[in-house]
Design a protein around this motif. Sequence first.
Motif, short mmCIF file in Angstrom:
data_model
loop_
_atom_site.label_atom_id
_atom_site.label_comp_id
_atom_site.label_asym_id
_atom_site.label_seq_id
_atom_site.Cartn_x
_atom_site.Cartn_y
_atom_site.Cartn_z
N GLY A 85 12.04 -6.43 -33.56
CA GLY A 85 13.10 -6.11 -32.61
C GLY A 85 13.45 -4.64 -32.58
O GLY A 85 13.91 -4.12 -31.56
N PHE A 86 13.17 -3.94 -33.68
CA PHE A 86 13.48 -2.51 -33.73
C PHE A 86 12.70 -1.72 -32.67
O PHE A 86 13.08 -0.61 -32.32
N LEU A 89 14.71 -0.35 -29.91
CA LEU A 89 15.79 0.60 -30.21
C LEU A 89 15.84 1.83 -29.31
O LEU A 89 16.93 2.26 -28.95
N ALA A 135 13.62 -11.48 -30.78
CA ALA A 135 13.69 -10.32 -31.68
C ALA A 135 14.43 -9.15 -31.02
O ALA A 135 15.29 -8.52 -31.64
N LEU A 136 14.10 -8.88 -29.76
CA LEU A 136 14.79 -7.80 -29.04
C LEU A 136 16.26 -8.11 -28.83
O LEU A 136 17.12 -7.24 -28.95
N GLN A 138 18.20 -9.98 -30.66
CA GLN A 138 18.93 -9.85 -31.92
C GLN A 138 19.27 -8.39 -32.19
O GLN A 138 20.41 -8.05 -32.51
N GLN A 139 18.29 -7.52 -32.04
CA GLN A 139 18.51 -6.09 -32.26
C GLN A 139 19.53 -5.54 -31.27
O GLN A 139 20.43 -4.79 -31.63
N CYS A 140 19.39 -5.92 -30.02
CA CYS A 140 20.29 -5.44 -28.97
C CYS A 140 21.71 -5.93 -29.19
O CYS A 140 22.67 -5.17 -29.03
N TYR A 142 23.26 -6.81 -32.06
CA TYR A 142 23.95 -6.16 -33.17
C TYR A 142 24.14 -4.66 -32.94
O TYR A 142 25.17 -4.10 -33.32
N SER A 143 23.19 -4.01 -32.28
CA SER A 143 23.38 -2.59 -31.95
C SER A 143 24.56 -2.43 -30.99
O SER A 143 25.39 -1.53 -31.16
#
Length: 176
Positions: A85-86, A89, A135-136, A138-140, A142-143
């Motif tokens: 997922g990173f 970023l 995955a994306l 999840q990263q998006c 929390y960011s």
Amino acid sequence: AGPASEGKPQAAAVLGPLQALPFEEQVRTRQFIHLACFTAVHAVRLNFVLGTVAQQLAAKEGPTQSGAARAESLSAAFSALLPCGFLGLPVISWLLEFKRVAVSCLLVDSLGLAYGLLLASSARPCLLAAFCLVALSQQCLYSTFFAAVAKRFGFLHYGKHVGLINLGVTFVGAAQ
């Protein structure tokens, strides 16, 4: 007006109207409640997918030996793709830096809708695309969550805001 009355407008001008409020007032704003609900809904949805993907794949592929092998292969692919997922970023960071937080929230909503629709399919390419979007997402999520807390409420009570919202996520997840 004396020097005491001048301090609060200056703080509001430098920090922004929500950042200048005491913590107790910040957590009663519609912005805080919206962020808490938004984060809880998306985190619980992601946690459901993370916690049940293997069982869902096994049920989708069927009880046969070949179905079990396909489900295991897809589950392994999901596990391999989840940490990636990173890779999203740069886009997420750009949105958070140059656009309103609402745009990043819309991206989280869109990713959730897309992976939900793709997970309904049995086609391997759709499932692999869904795994990438999880995955994306999840990263998006929390960011966006961490950036929104900082942008809207500042860092003075950052840990309390994050902790309170995470506590809400836990309660919503437990109620599920």
